[in-house]
Design a protein around this motif. Structure first.
Motif, mmCIF file in Angstrom:
data_model
loop_
_atom_site.group_PDB
_atom_site.id
_atom_site.type_symbol
_atom_site.label_atom_id
_atom_site.label_comp_id
_atom_site.label_asym_id
_atom_site.label_seq_id
_atom_site.Cartn_x
_atom_site.Cartn_y
_atom_site.Cartn_z
ATOM 1 N N SER A 1 0.830 -1.200 0.000
ATOM 2 C CA SER A 1 0.000 0.000 0.000
ATOM 3 C C SER A 1 0.866 1.253 0.000
ATOM 4 N N PHE A 2 0.441 2.240 -0.813
ATOM 5 C CA PHE A 2 1.122 3.534 -0.869
ATOM 6 C C PHE A 2 0.096 4.610 -0.515
ATOM 7 N N GLN A 3 0.394 5.398 0.500
ATOM 8 C CA GLN A 3 -0.489 6.472 0.931
ATOM 9 C C GLN A 3 0.256 7.803 0.891
ATOM 10 N N PHE A 4 -0.301 8.735 0.118
ATOM 11 C CA PHE A 4 0.251 10.090 0.105
ATOM 12 C C PHE A 4 -0.476 10.891 1.180
ATOM 13 N N GLN A 5 0.270 11.360 2.179
ATOM 14 C CA GLN A 5 -0.321 11.952 3.367
ATOM 15 C C GLN A 5 0.110 13.401 3.566
ATOM 16 N N LYS A 6 -0.827 14.171 4.097
ATOM 17 C CA LYS A 6 -0.531 15.532 4.538
ATOM 18 C C LYS A 6 -0.444 15.505 6.059
ATOM 19 N N VAL A 7 0.670 15.990 6.585
ATOM 20 C CA VAL A 7 0.883 16.000 8.031
ATOM 21 C C VAL A 7 0.961 17.458 8.493
ATOM 22 N N VAL A 8 -0.026 17.871 9.291
ATOM 23 C CA VAL A 8 -0.082 19.247 9.784
ATOM 24 C C VAL A 8 0.211 19.249 11.277
ATOM 25 N N SER A 9 1.150 20.096 11.687
ATOM 26 C CA SER A 9 1.493 20.247 13.105
ATOM 27 C C SER A 9 1.070 21.637 13.562
ATOM 28 N N TYR A 10 0.170 21.679 14.537
ATOM 29 C CA TYR A 10 -0.318 22.939 15.094
ATOM 30 C C TYR A 10 0.398 23.197 16.425
ATOM 31 N N HIS A 11 0.851 24.435 16.617
ATOM 32 C CA HIS A 11 1.597 24.796 17.822
ATOM 33 C C HIS A 11 0.837 25.888 18.584
ATOM 34 N N SER A 12 0.434 25.572 19.799
ATOM 35 C CA SER A 12 -0.262 26.561 20.613
ATOM 36 C C SER A 12 0.749 27.467 21.317
ATOM 37 N N GLN A 13 0.273 28.640 21.742
ATOM 38 C CA GLN A 13 1.094 29.599 22.483
ATOM 39 C C GLN A 13 0.583 29.826 23.905
ATOM 40 N N PHE A 14 -0.733 29.724 24.080
ATOM 41 C CA PHE A 14 -1.373 29.985 25.368
ATOM 42 C C PHE A 14 -2.369 28.867 25.676
ATOM 43 N N PRO A 15 -2.533 28.454 26.916
ATOM 44 C CA PRO A 15 -1.777 28.908 28.096
ATOM 45 C C PRO A 15 -0.379 28.315 28.186
ATOM 46 N N ARG A 16 -0.045 27.396 27.239
ATOM 47 C CA ARG A 16 1.300 26.838 27.212
ATOM 48 C C ARG A 16 1.589 26.356 25.802
#
Length: 398
Positions: free
Chosen positions: A217-232
């Motif tokens: 199997s071949f899967q083309f994937q989008k990987v999104v990393s969200y970074h919060s600022q508050f409260p930490r």
């Protein structure tokens, strides 16, 4: 009634611009009776935001365990421009007669903006809002979004032109016996692509083992990393499968080879440069699924998505209403065309499905802390990403 309609119309029918370009357009205000206003205010804004909720277990003063909901957020603002195209805040009231009134607007986009993006837990958005400033009354507001693209020339990184090859190997044990190896070799010609391009995959499976391979199997994937600022500071990863193909099976003590193509859909460019709260990556996930109670073989190949393909061609031309599909190099028949690809292969379409669609007209806008009225015939946020049509017939450029 007074105000019958207020529309924001861009000079680009796709509402899409590259960084550094000038956004031009007009405001069309239609009145069915005279209306007094103080002025017409234009607001341009570019910002990013992330938001999600987590639950944590905490012990209260009575020694009991309770679940606490914590909202994690992050915000960035990239630019904000506003001016009156008619009147002003300190001006006396102006009475507009019935009929249609047209007011042009313009804005130069800064050169360091990140590309537009819409995700489940965050976004990068660019909007223009028109406010009919009325003395001693509620203002009339209309707001629409436009797409901004930051060019990503794949030719600037020589490593993206190099072929990639990985080898997966596994031995299977049954009681005291050890079978021959299962070997899977995956190769792609390069790791940098543009939307609309085919990703060719060469897969070779040499199964000397006594275990059957169900499929590769071949899967083309989008990987999104969200970074919060508050409260930490925290990071949340979100993985989406964009395309999937599979080949096989391969019986025990057998070998097979496949050449498989995967079409890449319209996508924003990798990395979201100049945005510190959202990271955007793409990868090709390979999984060799085997029969029985054995562990599958897995691996990943990072893929970079750009806006200029890996060819000896000039930078992609600016998008405009009169220049949507163009040959980058008229001397070569295989040179791709820049355009908007629809559901049928080989054709250029004026629009593509957006990642996020909002059909309602009145939505609470957290940025402005109020409800905002939107054009009835326009989606609130609908990023449109340019793609290359590699199957188009060569046309002569004038």
């Amino acid at each position: 009634m007074g105000l019958k309609d207020c529309q924001i119309i861009f000079d680009n029918p796709y509402n899409t611009y590259y960084v550094g370009q000038t956004v031009n357009g007009k405001v069309e205000v239609t009145l069915d009776s005279p209306k007094k206003i103080r002025g017409i205010l234009i607001k341009f804004k570019g910002q990013a935001g992330v938001q999600w909720v987590i639950e944590e277990s905490k012990t209260n003063n009575e020694g009991k365990t309770e679940n606490e909901r914590i909202e994690l957020v992050g915000d960035e603002e990239y630019f904000r421009i506003q001016y009156y195209c008619l009147g002003g805040k300190d001006n006396d009231a102006i009475e507009l007669p019935p009929g249609k009134h047209i007011y042009p607007f313009t804005c130069v986009l800064p050169p360091t903006l990140p590309s537009s993006f819409e995700g489940q837990y965050g976004h990068v958005r660019y909007t223009v809002k028109v406010i009919l400033d009325r003395p001693w009354k509620f203002d009339h507001e209309t707001k629409v979004a436009f797409t901004v693209l930051s060019p990503y020339d794949l030719n600037m990184n020589p490593s993206l032109k190099e072929p990639v090859k990985i080898t997966l190997e596994k031995y299977f044990c049954c009681c005291w016996c050890k079978s021959g190896p299962l070997t899977c070799v995956i190769a792609i010609p390069k790791s940098g692509y543009v939307p609309g391009e085919m990703l060719p995959i060469l897969a070779e499976v040499d199964n000397i083992s006594n275990v059957d391979v169900l499929n590769v199997s071949f899967q083309f994937q989008k990987v999104v990393s969200y970074h919060s600022q508050f409260p930490r500071r925290e990071t949340k990863k979100d993985v989406h499968i964009l395309e999937r193909v599979q080949v096989g099976p391969v019986a025990a003590r057998d070998s097979k080879t496949w050449n498989q193509n995967m079409a890449l859909p319209p996508l924003p460019p990798s990395n979201l440069m100049n945005c510190s709260i959202i990271d955007l990556d793409y990868e090709l996930l390979i999984e060799v699924n085997v029969s029985g109670f054995h562990t599958n073989l897995t691996s990943k190949i990072p893929i970079t998505i750009g806006t200029v393909p890996v060819i000896a061609a000039p930078t992609a031309p600016p998008i405009s209403g009169d220049n949507v599909a163009v040959n980058m190099d008229p001397q070569h028949n295989n040179t791709p065309q820049l355009g908007w690809v629809g559901p049928q292969k080989g054709r250029l379409y004026p629009s593509i499905p957006s990642e996020s669609e909002f059909g309602t007209q009145s939505i609470y806008d957290k940025d402005d802390n109020q409800y905002t009225r939107f054009n009835s015939n326009a989606q609130r946020y609908s990023p449109m990403y340019p793609v290359y049509d590699f199957s188009s017939t060569q046309t002569q450029q004038n």
